[in-house]
Design a protein around this motif. Structure first.
Motif, PDB file in Angstrom:
ATOM      1  N   GLU A  21      24.963  -9.519   1.478  1.00 46.67           N
ATOM      2  CA  GLU A  21      24.367 -10.095   2.617  1.00 46.67           C
ATOM      3  C   GLU A  21      24.258  -9.108   3.772  1.00 46.67           C
ATOM      4  OE1 GLU A  21      26.634 -11.835   0.470  1.00 46.67           O
ATOM      5  OE2 GLU A  21      25.351 -12.326  -0.741  1.00 46.67           O
ATOM      6  N   GLU A  22      25.733  -8.803   4.124  1.00 49.82           N
ATOM      7  CA  GLU A  22      25.710  -7.844   5.392  1.00 49.82           C
ATOM      8  C   GLU A  22      24.735  -6.636   5.271  1.00 49.82           C
ATOM      9  OE1 GLU A  22      30.543  -8.813   6.652  1.00 49.82           O
ATOM     10  OE2 GLU A  22      29.916  -7.594   4.853  1.00 49.82           O
ATOM     11  N   ILE A  23      24.846  -6.113   3.978  1.00 49.05           N
ATOM     12  CA  ILE A  23      23.730  -4.791   4.113  1.00 49.05           C
ATOM     13  C   ILE A  23      22.291  -5.141   4.401  1.00 49.05           C
ATOM     14  CG2 ILE A  23      22.869  -3.293   2.271  1.00 49.05           C
ATOM     15  CD1 ILE A  23      25.568  -3.319   0.877  1.00 49.05           C
ATOM     16  N   GLU A  24      21.907  -6.340   3.899  1.00 57.19           N
ATOM     17  CA  GLU A  24      20.674  -7.007   4.051  1.00 57.19           C
ATOM     18  C   GLU A  24      20.212  -7.007   5.697  1.00 57.19           C
ATOM     19  OE1 GLU A  24      16.991  -8.009   3.931  1.00 57.19           O
ATOM     20  OE2 GLU A  24      17.909  -7.007   2.256  1.00 57.19           O
ATOM     21  N   GLN A  25      21.352  -7.706   5.953  1.00 58.68           N
ATOM     22  CA  GLN A  25      21.227  -7.943   7.473  1.00 58.68           C
ATOM     23  C   GLN A  25      21.027  -6.615   8.385  1.00 58.68           C
ATOM     24  OE1 GLN A  25      24.798  -9.753   9.312  1.00 58.68           O
ATOM     25  NE2 GLN A  25      24.038  -9.489  11.416  1.00 58.68           N
ATOM     26  N   TYR A  26      21.875  -5.901   8.239  1.00 57.81           N
ATOM     27  CA  TYR A  26      21.973  -4.636   8.974  1.00 57.81           C
ATOM     28  C   TYR A  26      20.460  -3.623   8.353  1.00 57.81           C
ATOM     29  CZ  TYR A  26      26.715  -5.094  10.681  1.00 57.81           C
ATOM     30  OH  TYR A  26      27.437  -5.349  11.346  1.00 57.81           O
ATOM     31  N   HIS A  27      20.034  -4.069   7.046  1.00 62.27           N
ATOM     32  CA  HIS A  27      18.909  -2.877   6.543  1.00 62.27           C
ATOM     33  C   HIS A  27      17.567  -3.518   7.211  1.00 62.27           C
ATOM     34  CE1 HIS A  27      16.735  -1.451   2.906  1.00 62.27           C
ATOM     35  NE2 HIS A  27      17.019  -0.298   3.674  1.00 62.27           N
ATOM     36  N   ARG A  28      17.651  -4.536   7.675  1.00 63.37           N
ATOM     37  CA  ARG A  28      16.386  -4.950   8.467  1.00 63.37           C
ATOM     38  C   ARG A  28      16.041  -4.128   9.647  1.00 63.37           C
ATOM     39  NH1 ARG A  28      18.995 -10.907   8.578  1.00 63.37           N
ATOM     40  NH2 ARG A  28      18.400 -11.667   6.410  1.00 63.37           N
ATOM     41  N   GLN A  29      17.261  -3.453  10.146  1.00 63.71           N
ATOM     42  CA  GLN A  29      16.701  -2.431  11.467  1.00 63.71           C
ATOM     43  C   GLN A  29      16.507  -1.142  10.943  1.00 63.71           C
ATOM     44  OE1 GLN A  29      19.014  -3.028  15.078  1.00 63.71           O
ATOM     45  NE2 GLN A  29      19.967  -4.778  14.131  1.00 63.71           N
ATOM     46  N   THR A  30      16.653  -0.678   9.571  1.00 64.04           N
ATOM     47  CA  THR A  30      16.712   0.382   9.170  1.00 64.04           C
ATOM     48  C   THR A  30      15.669   0.272   7.631  1.00 64.04           C
ATOM     49  OG1 THR A  30      18.832   0.328   8.185  1.00 64.04           O
ATOM     50  CG2 THR A  30      18.765   1.326  10.268  1.00 64.04           C
ATOM     51  N   ARG A  31      14.702  -0.281   7.753  1.00 62.11           N
ATOM     52  CA  ARG A  31      13.956  -0.492   6.520  1.00 62.11           C
ATOM     53  C   ARG A  31      13.490   0.971   5.941  1.00 62.11           C
ATOM     54  NH1 ARG A  31      14.932  -4.635   3.816  1.00 62.11           N
ATOM     55  NH2 ARG A  31      14.984  -6.595   4.811  1.00 62.11           N
ATOM     56  N   SER A  32      13.153   1.787   6.726  1.00 61.73           N
ATOM     57  CA  SER A  32      12.699   3.309   6.152  1.00 61.73           C
ATOM     58  C   SER A  32      13.750   3.828   5.166  1.00 61.73           C
ATOM     59  CB  SER A  32      12.049   4.102   7.010  1.00 61.73           C
ATOM     60  OG  SER A  32      13.240   4.560   8.083  1.00 61.73           O
ATOM     61  N   TRP A  33      15.023   3.719   5.227  1.00 61.44           N
ATOM     62  CA  TRP A  33      16.184   3.833   4.645  1.00 61.44           C
ATOM     63  C   TRP A  33      16.275   3.149   3.288  1.00 61.44           C
ATOM     64  CZ3 TRP A  33      19.651   7.830   6.062  1.00 61.44           C
ATOM     65  CH2 TRP A  33      19.300   8.702   7.132  1.00 61.44           C
ATOM     66  N   SER A  34      16.622   3.860   2.190  1.00 59.18           N
ATOM     67  CA  SER A  34      16.949   3.485   1.010  1.00 59.18           C
ATOM     68  C   SER A  34      18.203   2.964   0.506  1.00 59.18           C
ATOM     69  CB  SER A  34      16.078   4.162  -0.385  1.00 59.18           C
ATOM     70  OG  SER A  34      14.790   4.568  -0.240  1.00 59.18           O
ATOM     71  N   VAL A  35      18.539   1.835   0.023  1.00 57.53           N
ATOM     72  CA  VAL A  35      20.030   1.460  -0.081  1.00 57.53           C
ATOM     73  C   VAL A  35      20.032   1.788  -1.701  1.00 57.53           C
ATOM     74  CG1 VAL A  35      21.804  -0.236  -0.588  1.00 57.53           C
ATOM     75  CG2 VAL A  35      20.289  -0.362   1.507  1.00 57.53           C
ATOM     76  N   ILE A  36      20.727   2.931  -2.029  1.00 56.97           N
ATOM     77  CA  ILE A  36      21.065   3.554  -3.265  1.00 56.97           C
ATOM     78  C   ILE A  36      22.229   3.244  -3.838  1.00 56.97           C
ATOM     79  CG2 ILE A  36      19.052   5.081  -2.974  1.00 56.97           C
ATOM     80  CD1 ILE A  36      21.420   7.495  -3.055  1.00 56.97           C
ATOM     81  N   GLU A  37      22.592   3.407  -5.202  1.00 60.30           N
ATOM     82  CA  GLU A  37      23.930   3.378  -5.668  1.00 60.30           C
ATOM     83  C   GLU A  37      24.123   4.733  -6.481  1.00 60.30           C
ATOM     84  OE1 GLU A  37      26.952   0.639  -8.379  1.00 60.30           O
ATOM     85  OE2 GLU A  37      25.244  -0.397  -7.037  1.00 60.30           O
ATOM     86  N   LYS A  38      25.158   5.343  -6.298  1.00 59.58           N
ATOM     87  CA  LYS A  38      25.487   6.368  -6.867  1.00 59.58           C
ATOM     88  C   LYS A  38      26.900   6.549  -7.236  1.00 59.58           C
ATOM     89  CE  LYS A  38      25.006  11.696  -6.467  1.00 59.58           C
ATOM     90  NZ  LYS A  38      24.582  12.852  -5.626  1.00 59.58           N
ATOM     91  N   ASP A  39      27.283   6.920  -8.391  1.00 60.25           N
ATOM     92  CA  ASP A  39      28.579   6.889  -8.939  1.00 60.25           C
ATOM     93  C   ASP A  39      29.294   5.745  -8.657  1.00 60.25           C
ATOM     94  OD1 ASP A  39      28.401   9.563  -9.872  1.00 60.25           O
ATOM     95  OD2 ASP A  39      28.807  10.440  -7.772  1.00 60.25           O
ATOM     96  N   GLY A  40      28.559   4.613  -8.810  1.00 62.44           N
ATOM     97  CA  GLY A  40      29.285   3.241  -8.273  1.00 62.44           C
ATOM     98  C   GLY A  40      29.293   3.024  -6.870  1.00 62.44           C
ATOM     99  N   ILE A  41      28.847   3.816  -5.676  1.00 66.07           N
ATOM    100  CA  ILE A  41      28.893   3.658  -4.309  1.00 66.07           C
ATOM    101  C   ILE A  41      27.700   3.609  -3.742  1.00 66.07           C
ATOM    102  CG2 ILE A  41      29.775   4.829  -2.405  1.00 66.07           C
ATOM    103  CD1 ILE A  41      31.717   6.384  -4.103  1.00 66.07           C
ATOM    104  N   LYS A  42      27.224   2.224  -2.968  1.00 67.59           N
ATOM    105  CA  LYS A  42      26.448   2.164  -2.073  1.00 67.59           C
ATOM    106  C   LYS A  42      25.999   3.095  -1.177  1.00 67.59           C
ATOM    107  CE  LYS A  42      25.463  -2.692  -3.889  1.00 67.59           C
ATOM    108  NZ  LYS A  42      25.320  -4.083  -3.378  1.00 67.59           N
TER     109      LYS A  42
END
Length: 111
Positions: A21-42
């Motif tokens: 939920e916190e990630i989604e809140q901050y991601h609203r201001q950085t939409r051009s960035w992808s949230v990815i998961e690599k080696d179990g780490i976002k």
């Protein structure tokens, strides 16, 4: 205050990473960035395109200077005509508000 106007705060180990939920809140201001998961780490990741290697390298150096100033450092892959920047907080093995702050500041450098 927008993310780009904020300063990074020192992050202690042992703090929990941001919730979805916190990630989604901050991601609203950085939409051009992808949230990815690599080696179990976002992580936050974005590729920037440039005309040639010299421009890509100049941008890499700007991101490096910003990282030193803020005390928060990304992974940077510099290639001919492209720079991929990945932000996450190593101490907590996940995303922190600092990562979104730095993503916003990285976008400002590219503008």
């Amino acid at each position: 205050m927008s993310l780009g106007e904020m300063k990074c705060e020192p992050c202690r180990g042992g703090m929990p990473p941001l919730t979805d939920e916190e990630i989604e809140q901050y991601h609203r201001q950085t939409r051009s960035w992808s949230v990815i998961e690599k080696d179990g780490i976002k992580r936050l990741e974005k590729s920037f395109k440039f005309k040639d290697f010299a421009q890509a390298l100049a941008f890499t150096n700007k991101v490096g200077e910003l990282a030193e100033k803020e005390g928060h450092h990304p992974d940077i892959l510099t290639e001919w005509g492209r720079v991929t920047v990945t932000w996450w907080t190593h101490k907590i093995k996940g995303l922190h508000r600092n990562d979104f702050i730095m993503a916003a500041k990285t976008d400002a450098l590219a503008a």
